[in-house]
Enzyme design. Structure first.
Site: not given
Ligand SMILES: *Cc1c(COP(=O)(O)O)cnc(C)c1O
Length: 426
Positions: A10, A241, A270
């Site tokens: 970015y 998600d 994460k």
């Molecule tokens: C960071 C994030 C992703 C992507 O995860 P990466 O490990 O960066 O590929 C997907 N969904 C949400 C809600 C996120 O915050």
């Protein structure tokens, strides 16, 4: 000085100042090569929930490295992957009984979307091959994920000609604590899209309660509950998600718990490994999993990232969970939440500032939203002068700290965020 070959995320490499060089970290701080120590208000894109150099996490990786660093999951298994799968089934909402590992949040979402589409095909609904997402959503940077990110604000509009077309419902606008009646408009907007297009929709995807990269947009558990009911009514799968919201960020272990809802598919990443290694898990209910069971090999789920179930990542994820539970992290998050509320939500001067449009707090996440992104220009450098690492984006000055952040450190972070608006002159 020769330019580094390192291409940063970015980043406009032509104009951006050289990246700060980090040589180590401890607790909520990381250290630069010039000796400067910065208190990380973002815990490295929200994943380093235990802070840096946590002795138990580091020890777990070292001990696992001595026995097995990697082996493929194709036809093989190992104890860290088996144990982590069991642990995730135990801690996630009831009914998510099956775990598919991958190596990042984006890939975990790709797995979820592919699973949902194949589910519909094998249920005899190949026409249900599109997805329904929300405006302001962010689900990752791979192509499939880009196609379900906010098409205008999601950084991906440039690629609109390349990406598959999906459906979008408006981003919910009612706040977290809104009564059900105040969420009705949001729910009806979602219903209208489902009514019009459910015959071609495989799944509804959402970041439950907190659209993180979309500007920490928060919504009510009523909305999440209604989404579950609407998905059942229209025979559409529900995908959560929880890459950002999972592992305590919203004040409960998973955001789904606020609503008492089990999605059909849920994605974690994460915080999964405490941020120490890249990994993700896509969980599914029996209802989804059973549709892949057959005497026909072609009905299997045809996916398999090389590094899925990596033993080091699974082992550190298990240790992360153990620390989370034994050291009562949910109580730490409640404490951080109280400080964020006192210092930001209940500060009348902050709300009265002419640049400030809104202040929101949920769990260990807080944001000051401004009317115009130019009011945040210089905020990052200002925070650094005060020993704090903030990384505002767009119109959002936010913190999503590590859960080991002490009360004093939390107040230093909120202090710097507020001080920016006191000194700022426009
Ligand atoms: C960071 C994030 C992703 C992507 O995860 P990466 O490990 O960066 O590929 C997907 N969904 C949400 C809600 C996120 O915050």
């Amino acid at each position: 000085m020769t330019a580094s070959p390192l291409w940063h995320p970015y980043a406009q490499m032509h104009t951006q100042p050289p990246a700060l060089k980090v040589i180590g970290g401890k607790g909520a701080h990381f250290t630069l090569d010039n000796g400067e120590s910065l208190l990380d208000a973002t815990c490295s894109w929200w994943c380093m929930i235990h802070g840096y150099s946590h002795p138990r996490l580091v020890a777990a990786i070292k001990s696992q490295a001595d026995s097995l660093c990697h082996v493929m999951l194709g036809g093989l298994t190992h104890e860290p992957a088996d144990r982590l799968a069991n642990a995730l089934v135990r801690i996630t909402p009831t009914g998510l009984n099956h775990v598919f590992f991958s190596d990042s949040g984006s890939v975990g979402m790709e797995v979820a979307m592919k699973m949902a589409v194949q589910y519909q095909v094998q249920k005899g609904h190949p026409e249900k091959h599109r997805l329904l997402s929300l405006m302001r959503a962010y689900h990752g940077d791979t192509s499939g994920c880009m196609a379900v990110c906010d098409p205008e604000e999601g950084m991906h509009s440039l690629f609109s000609g390349y990406l598959p077309r999906h459906h979008f419902a408006p981003a919910p606008t009612a706040p977290f604590d809104a009564p059900r009646s105040a969420v009705e408009d949001d729910i009806q907007a979602l219903r209208r899209v489902l009514e019009a297009h459910h015959h071609e929709i495989a799944a509804l995807l959402m970041e439950p309660l907190l659209q993180a990269a979309g500007g920490l947009n928060m919504t009510s558990p009523h909305y999440v509950r209604a989404a579950r009911e609407l998905c059942d009514e229209f025979d559409v799968l529900l995908i959560f998600d929880e890459v950002a919201t999972g592992f305590g960020r919203t004040g409960k272990l998973f955001a789904a718990e606020h609503a008492g809802v089990t999605p059909d598919i849920m994605v974690l990443s994460k915080g999964l490994t405490g941020g120490y290694l890249g990994h993700a898990a896509t969980l599914a209910t029996d209802r989804v999993y059973d549709v892949f069971l057959s005497d026909d090999p072609a009905r299997a789920f045809m996916h398999g990232p090389t590094f899925m179930g990596n033993p080091l990542a699974c082992r550190v994820a298990l240790e992360s969970l153990a620390v989370f539970e034994e050291e009562r992290y949910l109580e730490k998050i409640t404490m951080l939440n109280e400080i964020l509320r006192q210092e930001l939500l209940e500060d009348p001067d902050l709300h009265a500032h002419p640049d400030v449009e809104d202040v929101r707090v949920l769990g260990a996440a807080a944001v000051i939203e401004v009317y115009d992104s130019t009011s945040l220009k210089g905020a990052q450098a200002f925070a650094r002068q005060h020993g704090v690492w903030l990384r505002p984006f767009g119109r959002w000055l936010y913190t999503m700290p590590a859960y080991i952040t002490t009360p004093d450190e939390m107040r230093r972070i909120t202090g710097v965020m507020k001080e920016w608006f006191r000194i700022e002159t426009h």
